[in-house]
Design a protein around this motif. Structure first.
Motif, mmCIF file in Angstrom:
data_model
loop_
_atom_site.group_PDB
_atom_site.id
_atom_site.type_symbol
_atom_site.label_atom_id
_atom_site.label_comp_id
_atom_site.label_asym_id
_atom_site.label_seq_id
_atom_site.Cartn_x
_atom_site.Cartn_y
_atom_site.Cartn_z
ATOM 1 N N THR A 77 0.848 -1.189 0.000
ATOM 2 C CA THR A 77 0.000 0.000 0.000
ATOM 3 C C THR A 77 0.883 1.240 0.000
ATOM 4 O O THR A 77 2.099 1.164 0.227
ATOM 5 N N ASN A 78 0.275 2.418 -0.270
ATOM 6 C CA ASN A 78 1.071 3.653 -0.359
ATOM 7 C C ASN A 78 0.224 4.851 0.075
ATOM 8 O O ASN A 78 -0.025 5.774 -0.687
ATOM 9 N N ASN A 79 -0.195 4.821 1.336
ATOM 10 C CA ASN A 79 -1.042 5.891 1.870
ATOM 11 C C ASN A 79 -0.266 6.943 2.649
ATOM 12 O O ASN A 79 -0.835 7.961 3.056
ATOM 13 N N THR A 80 1.036 6.735 2.855
ATOM 14 C CA THR A 80 1.844 7.697 3.609
ATOM 15 C C THR A 80 2.700 8.573 2.703
ATOM 16 O O THR A 80 3.632 9.237 3.174
ATOM 17 N N ASP A 81 2.389 8.580 1.405
ATOM 18 C CA ASP A 81 3.222 9.319 0.450
ATOM 19 C C ASP A 81 2.818 10.778 0.287
ATOM 20 O O ASP A 81 3.344 11.473 -0.584
ATOM 21 N N GLY A 82 1.889 11.262 1.114
ATOM 22 C CA GLY A 82 1.441 12.644 1.026
ATOM 23 C C GLY A 82 0.194 12.834 0.204
ATOM 24 O O GLY A 82 -0.399 13.919 0.209
ATOM 25 N N ARG A 83 -0.237 11.796 -0.501
ATOM 26 C CA ARG A 83 -1.436 11.889 -1.323
ATOM 27 C C ARG A 83 -2.560 10.986 -0.827
ATOM 28 O O ARG A 83 -3.658 11.024 -1.358
ATOM 29 N N GLY A 84 -2.261 10.153 0.154
ATOM 30 C CA GLY A 84 -3.266 9.244 0.672
ATOM 31 C C GLY A 84 -3.714 9.622 2.063
ATOM 32 O O GLY A 84 -3.286 10.633 2.640
ATOM 33 N N GLU A 85 -4.595 8.798 2.619
ATOM 34 C CA GLU A 85 -5.099 8.978 3.978
ATOM 35 C C GLU A 85 -4.720 7.747 4.784
ATOM 36 O O GLU A 85 -5.381 6.715 4.708
ATOM 37 N N PRO A 86 -3.645 7.832 5.570
ATOM 38 C CA PRO A 86 -3.180 6.664 6.330
ATOM 39 C C PRO A 86 -4.257 6.128 7.272
ATOM 40 O O PRO A 86 -4.985 6.886 7.910
ATOM 41 N N THR A 87 -4.341 4.820 7.340
ATOM 42 C CA THR A 87 -5.300 4.145 8.206
ATOM 43 C C THR A 87 -4.785 4.119 9.638
ATOM 44 O O THR A 87 -3.596 3.893 9.885
ATOM 45 N N THR A 88 -5.685 4.351 10.586
ATOM 46 C CA THR A 88 -5.323 4.270 12.005
ATOM 47 C C THR A 88 -6.173 3.211 12.690
ATOM 48 O O THR A 88 -7.327 2.977 12.315
ATOM 49 N N GLU A 89 -5.588 2.571 13.673
ATOM 50 C CA GLU A 89 -6.289 1.606 14.518
ATOM 51 C C GLU A 89 -5.921 1.891 15.963
ATOM 52 O O GLU A 89 -4.735 1.887 16.315
ATOM 53 N N ASP A 90 -6.921 2.176 16.792
ATOM 54 C CA ASP A 90 -6.701 2.500 18.206
ATOM 55 C C ASP A 90 -5.713 3.653 18.363
ATOM 56 O O ASP A 90 -4.831 3.654 19.238
ATOM 57 N N GLY A 91 -5.852 4.648 17.475
ATOM 58 C CA GLY A 91 -5.009 5.827 17.541
ATOM 59 C C GLY A 91 -3.623 5.655 16.969
ATOM 60 O O GLY A 91 -2.811 6.581 17.003
ATOM 61 N N ARG A 92 -3.336 4.488 16.411
ATOM 62 C CA ARG A 92 -2.013 4.205 15.852
ATOM 63 C C ARG A 92 -2.102 4.110 14.340
ATOM 64 O O ARG A 92 -2.981 3.451 13.789
ATOM 65 N N VAL A 93 -1.189 4.797 13.632
ATOM 66 C CA VAL A 93 -1.133 4.708 12.176
ATOM 67 C C VAL A 93 -0.552 3.355 11.793
ATOM 68 O O VAL A 93 0.574 3.017 12.205
ATOM 69 N N VAL A 94 -1.298 2.567 11.024
ATOM 70 C CA VAL A 94 -0.826 1.234 10.651
ATOM 71 C C VAL A 94 -0.269 1.182 9.232
ATOM 72 O O VAL A 94 0.404 0.217 8.871
ATOM 73 N N ASP A 95 -0.575 2.194 8.422
ATOM 74 C CA ASP A 95 0.005 2.230 7.075
ATOM 75 C C ASP A 95 1.472 2.632 7.150
ATOM 76 O O ASP A 95 1.885 3.275 8.120
ATOM 77 N N ASP A 96 2.228 2.214 6.109
ATOM 78 C CA ASP A 96 1.804 1.421 4.988
ATOM 79 C C ASP A 96 2.039 -0.046 5.261
ATOM 80 O O ASP A 96 2.809 -0.417 6.139
ATOM 81 N N ARG A 97 1.372 -0.912 4.445
ATOM 82 C CA ARG A 97 1.340 -2.330 4.756
ATOM 83 C C ARG A 97 1.751 -3.192 3.562
ATOM 84 O O ARG A 97 1.592 -2.802 2.407
ATOM 85 N N LEU A 98 2.268 -4.367 3.877
ATOM 86 C CA LEU A 98 2.492 -5.407 2.886
ATOM 87 C C LEU A 98 1.411 -6.449 3.066
ATOM 88 O O LEU A 98 1.243 -7.000 4.162
ATOM 89 N N LEU A 99 0.665 -6.727 1.995
ATOM 90 C CA LEU A 99 -0.469 -7.643 2.024
ATOM 91 C C LEU A 99 -0.136 -8.924 1.260
ATOM 92 O O LEU A 99 0.565 -8.889 0.243
ATOM 93 N N ARG A 100 -0.689 -10.024 1.730
ATOM 94 C CA ARG A 100 -0.647 -11.287 0.992
ATOM 95 C C ARG A 100 -2.061 -11.593 0.529
ATOM 96 O O ARG A 100 -2.978 -11.739 1.344
ATOM 97 N N VAL A 101 -2.246 -11.684 -0.796
ATOM 98 C CA VAL A 101 -3.571 -11.855 -1.387
ATOM 99 C C VAL A 101 -3.649 -13.224 -2.051
ATOM 100 O O VAL A 101 -2.893 -13.511 -2.988
ATOM 101 N N THR A 102 -4.539 -14.069 -1.560
ATOM 102 C CA THR A 102 -4.743 -15.399 -2.118
ATOM 103 C C THR A 102 -6.010 -15.388 -2.965
ATOM 104 O O THR A 102 -7.085 -15.045 -2.479
ATOM 105 N N LEU A 103 -5.888 -15.757 -4.233
ATOM 106 C CA LEU A 103 -6.994 -15.689 -5.180
ATOM 107 C C LEU A 103 -7.575 -17.071 -5.457
ATOM 108 O O LEU A 103 -6.860 -18.066 -5.484
#
Length: 417
Positions: A381-407
């Motif tokens: 993900t790329n929400n901390t590059d100045g153009r996105g809105e970083p996700t927060t959980e319990d007041g903590r910024v969790v972005d950016d993230r590496l995801l594993r996607v199983t199709l």
């Protein structure tokens, strides 16, 4: 919070998002997404050993996905390259640092001395520039491997080579192999990839000057093909030149299907983003054409989207589809490869199915995607590059993230516009 602390937080808060529904996305207003079938003729190349999710030969229909968060709190990640043992090497654009992400979610920053410090010292983060692409020689099993990097400096963009000792986490022997690539605050390109032929492919942007893309003497607005030492590759369209294709606005995605066809994802300006099949010596039209133009001398894309729905950065190509990570579109586009890709060897050119939107709105901006040998897709993900809105959980910024996607293939219902 530094990367070591981020690693601990990531390991403690990994989560699984199950059963994300993947739907075809209709476009409201003009222009609309499009796809061409069949594709242009494949360029000659040795076939890579790309992964196909779940071992399928071709999935012509819809898919569903399970998503697992592998790592969190990565600061402005950009490049993603696989390492031995299921690990990944990630570049951080603005910090000009590298980190190894382990399958457990632990994030191991590279030592800040030697080559790593030299790299940080010569990198200038400005707008879209900074420490961008990374590629790893797939033949290297370690513990010392060859790494290629694309960075923005004081006066230009450049491709560098280094040795990474995986046991000690030390980067050393940093060497410039190609410099003089025009830089700007926007349109630096930056994706690099080792092709199935063993050569290095480099995606550059027009550096904010569209005329560069049509200038054969400029390295901007091109896809370049060079040796690991930075020399023009034998067999390039123009002997002695690194230029492989031209007429590009800002390419940030490169990949090959099992037949050897080369693909590139490209940012449009105001109207249409593109997925192109790359032919050696091909001209892809920028700035004369954006999207399909059906004009003599220019090669049209095989799929395209409104810029609001895509802005494709990294791409991954498997035996069943091409995947494009969308920034502004905040989704992962899937373009199915129809039929058996191996048919190209018999003179056939498999076409393309209707594009399908994955992960829409689930994780925000998506920067990079890699097809792993385990059949999963790995997405940055790329929400901390100045153009996105970083996700927060319990007041903590969790972005950016590496995801594993199983199709998984499914009989999904297509959404109405």
């Amino acid at each position: 919070m530094d990367l070591v602390a981020r690693s601990a937080a990531s390991s403690a808060s990994r989560l699984v998002v199950a059963g994300v529904a993947l739907l075809l996305v209709g476009c409201t207003g003009a222009p609309e997404p499009g796809v061409v079938s069949p594709s242009p003729t494949a360029s000659a190349s040795a076939a890579p050993s790309g992964a196909t999710p779940s071992g399928a030969d071709a999935w012509d229909g819809q898919v569903t996905a399970d998503v697992e968060v592998i790592a969190e709190e990565l600061p402005v990640p950009w490049g993603l390259a696989p390492l031995p043992g299921g690990r990944f090497l990630v570049t951080m654009r603005d910090d000009a640092t590298l980190a190894v992400v382990h399958p457990t979610g632990d994030v191991e920053p590279l030592a800040g001395s030697g080559g790593a410090q030299e790299l940080a010292d010569q990198t200038v983060a400005d707008g879209e520039g900074g420490l961008l692409g990374v590629a790893v020689d797939p033949e290297d099993a370690g513990p010392v491997i060859t790494v290629f990097l694309y960075r923005t400096g004081e006066t230009d963009n450049a491709v560098l080579r280094a040795e990474l000792d995986l046991d000690s986490g030390v980067l050393r022997d940093l060497t410039t192999v190609l410099d003089g690539i025009p830089k700007a605050s926007n349109h630096n390109g930056g994706r690099i990839a080792l092709g199935p032929d063993g050569y290095l492919y480099v995606a550059t942007g027009d550096a904010g000057d569209p005329a560069n893309a049509q200038d054969p003497e400029s390295l901007a607005g091109k896809i370049l093909r060079i040796t690991p030492d930075g020399e023009p590759t034998p067999g390039n369209p123009d002997a002695g030149s690194p230029v492989w294709s031209m007429g590009h606005r800002n390419v940030q995605g490169l990949g090959w299907d099992p037949s050897g066809r080369m693909f590139a994802g490209e940012f449009g300006q105001d109207e249409l983003d593109e997925l192109n099949v790359i032919e050696p010596g091909g001209n892809y039209g920028w700035p004369e054409v954006e999207g399909p133009g059906d004009e003599a001398g220019f090669i049209d894309p095989v799929a395209w989207w409104p810029t609001s729905e895509a802005s494709p950065s990294g791409i991954a190509v498997t035996g069943e589809a091409v995947y494009l990570a969308g920034l502004r579109g905040e989704r992962l586009w899937r373009v199915p490869l129809l039929g058996d890709a191996s048919a190209v060897a018999d003179g056939e050119s498999p076409g393309f199915g209707e594009p399908q939107a994955l992960l829409e709105g689930e994780f925000g901006r998506l920067r990079a995607v890699h097809a792993g040998p385990d059949g999963a897709l790995y997405v940055l993900t790329n929400n901390t590059d100045g153009r996105g809105e970083p996700t927060t959980e319990d007041g903590r910024v969790v972005d950016d993230r590496l995801l594993r996607v199983t199709l998984t293939p499914c009989e999904c219902t297509v959404a109405d516009d």
